[in-house]
Motif scaffolding. Structure first.
Motif, mmCIF file in Angstrom:
data_model
loop_
_atom_site.group_PDB
_atom_site.id
_atom_site.type_symbol
_atom_site.label_atom_id
_atom_site.label_comp_id
_atom_site.label_asym_id
_atom_site.label_seq_id
_atom_site.Cartn_x
_atom_site.Cartn_y
_atom_site.Cartn_z
ATOM 1 N N ARG B 437 7.474 -3.260 -11.217
ATOM 2 C CA ARG B 437 7.168 -2.333 -9.877
ATOM 3 C C ARG B 437 7.478 -2.922 -8.597
ATOM 4 O O ARG B 437 7.260 -2.496 -7.466
ATOM 5 C CB ARG B 437 5.698 -1.619 -10.015
ATOM 6 N N SER B 618 6.268 -1.610 -4.878
ATOM 7 C CA SER B 618 6.713 -0.362 -4.764
ATOM 8 C C SER B 618 5.924 0.583 -4.602
ATOM 9 O O SER B 618 5.942 1.783 -4.000
ATOM 10 C CB SER B 618 7.890 0.026 -5.503
ATOM 11 N N VAL B 619 4.642 0.392 -5.275
ATOM 12 C CA VAL B 619 3.699 1.456 -5.309
ATOM 13 C C VAL B 619 2.483 1.225 -4.239
ATOM 14 O O VAL B 619 2.345 2.436 -3.453
ATOM 15 C CB VAL B 619 2.831 1.238 -6.682
ATOM 16 N N THR B 620 2.259 -0.064 -3.744
ATOM 17 C CA THR B 620 1.355 -0.098 -2.764
ATOM 18 C C THR B 620 1.691 -0.742 -1.311
ATOM 19 O O THR B 620 0.816 -0.804 -0.445
ATOM 20 C CB THR B 620 0.093 -1.170 -3.289
ATOM 21 N N LEU B 754 10.698 6.763 -0.269
ATOM 22 C CA LEU B 754 10.138 5.655 -1.496
ATOM 23 C C LEU B 754 9.067 5.893 -2.173
ATOM 24 O O LEU B 754 7.915 6.209 -1.355
ATOM 25 C CB LEU B 754 10.758 4.170 -1.143
#
Lengths: 314, 754
Positions: B437, B618-620, B754
């Protein structure tokens, strides 16, 4: 630091009788939070009752297939216990993401649950804070801190819980066992040990002054993957911007409320067949606060739930 | 006065026959510090049982104390005395100088009823224990009349004024050059207020011996502190003895004295007892200086090949209302890249907040966070490699003043760094590399920082036991000064290290300017070297003029020094024997260094190239360093281990500047949001992985007789920019608002869909 009386408890009964006799007393275990707050005169107990030498540090199997963790087991001991690591990895990981190794070596199970918020305005004795000085106001509202509750806040307080461990305990349906001076033993879910602020944010928990935590009991772990994630600007020794514990079909959020926040709406949505993202969104419907924080929780929860379904253990 | 030509002659340091120069010797005081046995200023032994002072800080940003009642505090358990502005002993007016040669004027504590910033000292309590002193604070009753205060830098940027006595630096015609450029960058960066966060807080232990006060205090400049206290007390400076032997970090924040020094001296005089005073951790944030926030607009104009035609850096920064400090964040750019049309300048906002001041690499540290990212943006726009762009704009002479470079190995730093880091594996397309990720990216930046030599002296005594003892009113703020001075002295006299002692941090010793501006090693070290050379000449004269010496009658200039002996051919005599014959005090000499008359005929800097690889979640939006590497050129290296430690420490400061460190002024109160090390986020061990640095072989014979240069501030320069450029390469997000915390990165990722 204000002068205070120091008593060392010889056994549990002694600790309880000391507490009953001194209404302003506080129990002292590892002292990693209480002593700091006393130095800042945020905590000003008349009496400290040292319970650190009581025989409450065992970790043992329960008849029901769970684990009973004594209140004085150190955070390090719990996180390194093979039974915890293999059956409750979400708990081991949550503990290891908290604080630093020196403090985890001192900090206890019960003390971790009793730690107070790190809200910057609570920590600054010069600032108005209803949790520290009831009626003085809440500086965090309209302030600079990002650590603002998304759930369960009141007009008097928006502080969030600082405990990572409690988030994992909540998702595992752990219970806290306490005893009072009159001998009564009580169990309550970790999830509800802490009060929401309401109009009395100065009261963190519903424990009576003479009530001592004896142990935390974990039921057998739920089936399914366990995931722990903690979001933070630096890699260690800082509170979460948000955290999440997932165990099977249960989800708990951290650093978003004054207590570890079981995301019941998310759980219900998942049970009803919602996608992880829809399920995350279901909880956020009731959230207040900045969009950025909500975005973070949405993305974090979506990803963590997806990962748990792959059996993930990140 | 010497010239740099004199310095070019081979000498014991450049010859380095016994190999002490460059040797990675452990820090002399390292074990003492990590085992808690180095006595810091607060911990030194006192002649009798000490009292403890506690400073009380203002809780408004600006206004007046209309009433203050100390009576309850004064009668609290253990309290000896309590002072406010109403009853503090008389001190000289602020800025007053009894002695015109004093380096600092009077700095009175509790001087008036006025509050000029949140956290200012307003009262002082002296008690038998630190706990009693602090506890009595709650018994003080105080009323303020608050005035309007200017607190929020952001809301005053548009009304920033010129810096008194300064003009913009203009070469060519920037506006015309910029508008004629084919490719341009015009963007604005913001770097926040930062705190030094030294491990050791400011602290003083003071007592009086007759009419003379002895103070042990934590300060980077011995003379400055001695003079400030003498002027404040209104006494000659020879009645102040200031000692500062072990210091737990300075970083510029201890370049001056604070109220702990003044109040400890006053309270020791009043009580007749030794007095210890330390700032609390929270006071360190608000009662000492900080690095101010900087807004920097950068405009670059280039032709299609990347050759810069126009370059402008315009900085807006802030200082306290009555201060003269300026963070010269644009200045470094004057010497870095060639461009015919140039503009650099600074504007200042005056705020009612604690004082801005020097913090590690003042100017470069925040300034390079902008230009070095603007160069990355320009390279991106041109489709050029960022290193190729910089080489394209490498000047042949200093672009600011056309002076020749003493030595400039910037291009070599970039090329060697690229090779060792594996820069050729960087994918220039942002967002192209994933690891689970994580977005993964690489970035680079250059580093430049000036090199300086100031006048300094030293004393050196050789005793009959064969020990050489160097004494200097210099400080070791944790950088390794004790250790390198021993190496220099040992190499100069041909003595092994265990026969060299170094004593520092005492105003009775020959003066040196102290630690700051990465001038410490070159300045104090050159004085130590020159003093060693004076000792060599004295010993040669003693030996050749003494019939008892086997070297009697020989030409003193032919003498050599090795292995603890003075040597000519196969004849020799031990230095111990020479010193013994000289008498019980042995042989004592003093020496000094001054800048060469022609030193400013060359452009002289230290240089480096910084490389970083980061992951962006990419998540946080969390950014984590994956590895970092730098190559630096900073003259001859005195101690490979300590120089590298200084450089990598600086690089880590850059990691903090890029990713985590900032403080904010609460516009409602004037207080800082973060007042402890749990809230002010300096990098911790877990943030720093796989970080390394290499120092090129170099000797700068225009710098000083040893050809050495400073390393204390070079490492932070450009470090944060390399990380920000890596963040862009990782995920395609250009963030110009430092630090790049998860909330900002996440918002930018979401804005890109994104």
């Amino acid at each position: 630091m204000k002068p205070f009386a120091f008593e060392r408890a010889r056994n549990v009964d002694h600790a309880l009788s000391l507490a009953a006799a001194a209404p302003g007393a506080r129990f002292l275990a590892g002292g990693t939070n209480l002593l700091d707050l006393m130095k800042l005169e945020i905590e000003q107990p008349d009496t400290l009752i040292d319970v650190g030498r009581l025989p409450l540090a065992d970790i043992s199997e329960t008849a029901g297939g769970g684990l009973r963790i004594g209140a004085l087991a150190t955070n390090t001991l719990v996180a390194s216990d093979p039974r915890v690591r293999s059956r409750y990895p979400v708990l081991a990981r949550a503990i290891l993401s908290g604080s630093c190794v020196q403090l985890r070596n001192k900090a206890s199970m019960g003390g971790n649950l009793m730690q107070r918020t790190r809200c910057a305005y609570f920590m600054d004795p010069a600032m108005p804070c209803n949790k520290r000085l009831p009626g003085s106001g809440c500086s965090a509202m309209g302030g600079l801190s990002q650590a603002i509750a998304l759930f369960g806040a009141s007009e008097f307080c928006v502080a969030v819980s600082a405990s990572d461990m409690s988030v994992a305990l909540a998702v595992l349906d752990a219970e806290v066992e306490t005893v009072r001076a009159d001998g009564s033993v009580r169990r309550r879910p970790v999830e509800t040990l802490h009060r929401l602020p309401g109009d009395a944010p100065q009261v963190d928990t519903d424990l009576a002054p003479d009530e001592l935590i004896l142990a935390v009991e974990l039921p057998p772990p739920p089936s399914g993957g366990q995931v722990w994630r903690k979001v933070r600007a630096r890699a260690s020794y800082v509170g979460a911007l948000a955290s999440i514990a997932v165990a099977g079909d249960r989800v708990a959020l951290g650093a978003v409320a004054a207590r570890p926040w079981r995301a019941r709406a998310t759980e219900a949505a998942l049970a009803g067949g919602a996608s992880p993202r829809e399920a995350a969104e279901a909880e956020l419907v009731s959230a207040s606060g900045a969009d950025g924080r909500k975005s973070l929780v949405r993305r974090l929860a979506t990803d963590a739930i997806q990962e748990s379904r792959k059996g993930g253990r990140s | 006065m010497s010239t740099v030509r004199d310095w070019a002659v081979p000498n014991p340091i450049t010859e380095n026959r016994s190999g002490l120069i460059g040797k990675p010797v452990d820090r002399y005081e390292g074990r003492l510090k990590v085992t808690g046995t180095a006595p810091y200023a607060f911990e030194v032994e006192t002649p009798s049982t000490p009292l403890y002072g506690h400073i009380v800080s203002a809780t408004i940003a600006r206004g007046r104390i209309t009433a203050i009642d100390l009576s309850q505090a004064a009668s609290a358990p253990g309290v000896v005395l309590a002072w406010s502005h109403l009853d503090v002993p008389v001190q000289a007016q602020r800025g007053a100088k009894l002695n015109p040669r004093s380096q600092r004027g009077s700095n009175p504590a509790l001087g008036s009823d006025r509050v000029e910033h949140y956290g200012q000292s307003i009262a002082f309590i002296l008690a038998d224990t630190p706990e009693n002193a602090r506890s009595a604070e709650a018994r003080i009753r105080i009323s303020y009349e608050a005035s309007d205060a200017d607190l929020d830098f952001g809301s005053f940027i548009d009304s920033a004024g010129p810096v008194p006595g300064e003009e913009d630096a203009r070469i060519g015609d920037f506006e015309a050059g910029y508008s004629a450029s084919e490719v341009t960058v015009d963007a604005t960066w913001f770097s926040p207020l930062q705190n030094h966060a030294q491990m050791e807080p400011c602290a003083t232990t003071a007592w009086w011996e007759g009419d003379k006060v002895v103070v042990h205090t934590s300060i980077q400049m011995v003379k400055g502190g001695q003079h400030a206290l003498a002027e404040t007390l209104g006494i000659p400076s020879d009645r102040v003895r200031l000692l500062t032997r072990y210091i737990g970090g300075g970083f510029g924040g201890k370049g001056q004295s604070y109220d702990d020094l003044t109040l400890a001296a006053l309270a020791a005089r009043e009580s007749g007892r030794p007095v210890r005073v330390a700032y609390t951790r929270r006071q360190m944030f608000q009662a000492t200086v900080h690095r101010p926030a900087v807004q920097m607009r950068v405009r670059l104009g280039a032709d299609g090949t990347g050759r810069l035609n126009a370059m402008a850096l315009e900085a807006v920064t802030h200082c306290a209302r009555n201060s003269t400090f300026v963070e010269h964040a644009a200045e470094f750019a004057r010497n870095l890249y060639a461009a015919p049309h140039r503009l650099t300048g600074h504007r200042l906002v005056r705020l009612d907040i604690p004082h801005a001041g020097a913090m590690r690499a003042p100017g470069e540290a925040p300034g390079m966070l902008s230009l070095e990212c603007a160069m990355d943006e320009l390279a991106d726009r041109l489709g050029m490699d960022p290193i190729a762009l910089r080489i394209r704009n490498e000047p042949e002479v200093d672009p600011d003043n056309a002076k020749p470079f003493s030595i400039r190995q910037l291009v070599r730093c970039m090329q060697e760094g690229a090779q060792q880091f594996g820069w050729d594996r960087r994918n220039p397309t942002p967002g192209a590399v994933r690891d689970g990720r994580w977005y993964v990216g690489m970035g680079m930046a250059t580093a430049i920082r000036g090199n300086f030599l100031l006048p300094a002296k030293a004393g050196l005594r050789l005793t009959g036991d064969g020990l050489a003892t160097l004494t200097q009113g210099m400080t070791d703020i944790g950088t390794g000064t004790y250790t390198i001075l021993a190496q220099i002295t040992g190499e100069t006299l041909g003595l092994p290290l265990d026969q060299v002692r170094v004593e520092l941090g005492d105003s009775d010793m020959p003066p040196a300017p102290g630690s700051g501006g990465q001038f410490g090693a070159a300045t104090a070290g050159s004085a130590a070297f020159e003093t060693g050379m004076v000792m060599r000449r004295r010993l040669a004269e003693l030996a050749t003029s003494d019939p008892r010496s086997p070297l009697y009658g020989e030409d003193p200039v032919l003498m050599d020094f090795a292995n603890g002996n003075i040597v000519l051919g196969n004849r020799s005599e031990s230095l111990a024997a020479l010193a013994s014959r000289a008498g019980p005090e042995g042989v004592y000499v003093e020496g000094s260094i001054s800048p060469a008359a022609d030193a400013r005929d060359w452009s002289q800097h230290t240089y480096g190239a910084q490389f970083a690889e980061v992951g962006v979640d990419s998540v946080t939006g969390e950014v984590r360093l994956r590895r970092m590497f730098g190559v630096f050129a900073a003259g001859r290296i005195l101690n490979a281990k300590l120089a590298k430690s200084q450089i990598t420490g600086g690089m880590i400061w850059g990691v903090g500047a890029a990713l985590t460190e900032s403080n904010a002024v609460d516009p409602r109160y004037g207080s800082f949001l973060n007042q402890d090390l749990g809230g002010y986020l300096a990098p911790v061990h877990a943030d720093i992985v796989n970080l390394d640095a290499v120092l090129l072989d170099e000797a700068d014979d225009k710098a000083n007789p040893m050809g050495i240069k400073g390393v204390g501030e070079l490492g932070i320069c450009g470090s944060g920019a390399a990380i920000a450029n890596a963040v862009y390469n990782a995920c395609g997000v250009r963030l110009r608002d430092y630090p790049l915390t998860p909330d900002k990165v996440l918002a930018a990722l979401e804005a890109k869909g994104l």
